[in-house]
Motif scaffolding. Sequence first.
Motif, PDB file in Angstrom:
ATOM      1  N   PRO A   1     -17.930  34.307  26.539  1.00  0.00           N
ATOM      2  CA  PRO A   1     -18.942  34.033  25.659  1.00  0.00           C
ATOM      3  C   PRO A   1     -19.300  33.209  24.727  1.00  0.00           C
ATOM      4  CG  PRO A   1     -18.857  36.287  25.952  1.00  0.00           C
ATOM      5  CD  PRO A   1     -17.609  35.684  26.712  1.00  0.00           C
TER       6      PRO A   1
ATOM      7  N   VAL B   1     -23.452  35.625  27.121  1.00  0.00           N
ATOM      8  CA  VAL B   1     -23.410  33.821  26.653  1.00  0.00           C
ATOM      9  C   VAL B   1     -24.791  33.274  26.177  1.00  0.00           C
ATOM     10  CG1 VAL B   1     -23.602  31.895  28.225  1.00  0.00           C
ATOM     11  CG2 VAL B   1     -21.538  33.642  28.833  1.00  0.00           C
ATOM     12  N   ALA B   2     -26.192  34.336  26.640  1.00  0.00           N
ATOM     13  CA  ALA B   2     -27.620  33.503  26.347  1.00  0.00           C
ATOM     14  C   ALA B   2     -27.612  34.329  24.855  1.00  0.00           C
ATOM     15  CB  ALA B   2     -28.580  34.405  27.220  1.00  0.00           C
TER      16      ALA B   2
ATOM     17  N   MET C   1     -17.995  29.348  26.552  1.00  0.00           N
ATOM     18  CA  MET C   1     -19.066  28.421  27.170  1.00  0.00           C
ATOM     19  C   MET C   1     -20.174  28.653  26.076  1.00  0.00           C
ATOM     20  SD  MET C   1     -18.775  30.774  30.564  1.00  0.00           S
ATOM     21  CE  MET C   1     -20.020  29.873  31.377  1.00  0.00           C
ATOM     22  N   ALA C   2     -20.890  29.157  25.662  1.00  0.00           N
ATOM     23  CA  ALA C   2     -22.384  29.485  24.038  1.00  0.00           C
ATOM     24  C   ALA C   2     -21.304  28.058  23.173  1.00  0.00           C
ATOM     25  CB  ALA C   2     -22.377  30.525  23.141  1.00  0.00           C
TER      26      ALA C   2
ATOM     27  N   ILE D   1     -18.992  36.187  35.082  1.00  0.00           N
ATOM     28  CA  ILE D   1     -19.207  35.715  33.597  1.00  0.00           C
ATOM     29  C   ILE D   1     -20.607  36.339  33.576  1.00  0.00           C
ATOM     30  CG2 ILE D   1     -19.912  33.906  32.364  1.00  0.00           C
ATOM     31  CD1 ILE D   1     -17.586  33.086  33.825  1.00  0.00           C
ATOM     32  N   ARG D   2     -20.241  36.944  31.815  1.00  0.00           N
ATOM     33  CA  ARG D   2     -21.149  38.014  31.139  1.00  0.00           C
ATOM     34  C   ARG D   2     -22.727  36.596  31.121  1.00  0.00           C
ATOM     35  NH1 ARG D   2     -16.330  41.255  31.141  1.00  0.00           N
ATOM     36  NH2 ARG D   2     -16.930  42.904  31.618  1.00  0.00           N
ATOM     37  N   TRP D   3     -23.926  36.385  31.788  1.00  0.00           N
ATOM     38  CA  TRP D   3     -24.134  35.520  31.734  1.00  0.00           C
ATOM     39  C   TRP D   3     -25.735  36.083  30.064  1.00  0.00           C
ATOM     40  CZ3 TRP D   3     -23.585  30.973  31.919  1.00  0.00           C
ATOM     41  CH2 TRP D   3     -22.664  30.428  33.474  1.00  0.00           C
ATOM     42  N   GLY D   4     -25.410  37.531  30.518  1.00  0.00           N
ATOM     43  CA  GLY D   4     -26.479  37.882  29.013  1.00  0.00           C
ATOM     44  C   GLY D   4     -25.736  37.642  27.804  1.00  0.00           C
TER      45      GLY D   4
END
Length: 260
Positions: free
Chosen positions: A142, A40-41, A145-146, A35-38
């Motif tokens: 992303p 996603v954020a 998920m967001a 998961i590319r959390w950056g």
Amino acid sequence: MVTFLGRSALQFLDYIGELAFLAWETVVAMCVAPIRWGLVAKQIVEVGWRSQLVVLVTGLFTGAVLTAQTYFQFSKLGMKSAVGSVVAVAMFRELGPTLTGLMVAGRVGASIAAEIGTMKVTEQIDALRTLGVHPIDYLIVPRVMALMISTPILVIESVALSIISSYLVAVNVLDVSGPYHIQNVLTFVQMRDLKICLTKAMVFAFIISMVSCHQGLNTKEGAVGVGRAPTEAVVIGSLGILVLNFFLTFALNMMFPYGV
């Protein structure tokens, strides 16, 4: 007429199949790929934080006008104190998730479709594949998920503000007893209402993200297609929410019986 109906049915089934295939690829990517959390954020800020104003205004005035209309009808039956419970339950079960979903589909769904559509017609998605980056992992996951993180929070904010506005209108404008209003809300709103609310929010978020991303990935005809994709995403996403809400209402009421 038969040919038209048959062609329309086949196109509809083809579209549902494409959505299902995209949903399957997305779920697999969420479970397998990192998961590319950056990203996603970043999408949470775009989807959640920047959508708060429209969602809060929707909840504020929906609660206020629903309180007024309920009061005008219930006053004929001598049930003024029940206004709060009716508004709260209606917002938790139906209006909160549905109206918030429609607002998110209008604002976020159009933005996602336009952004991915622009990347498609300018061949940026092909460039990602050339670089060895899977578009599903980089673009779709992303955003999905967001939306699934932000939408339930937005729904709860909208419902909470609608209940507050309902109290203010009922007590300060319509002269309903404040303690009775609060007591009825606490008595009739159960944990099952919150479960139904959050479940609908998650399902609507997934539908919005799938429809919007699919429209973006299938954009054609250059600038004309980029202009058409957001409109189709909003229309299809909104219709999907309204239709699916009917079936979810029956399914969730059986899944979460009274007292659960």
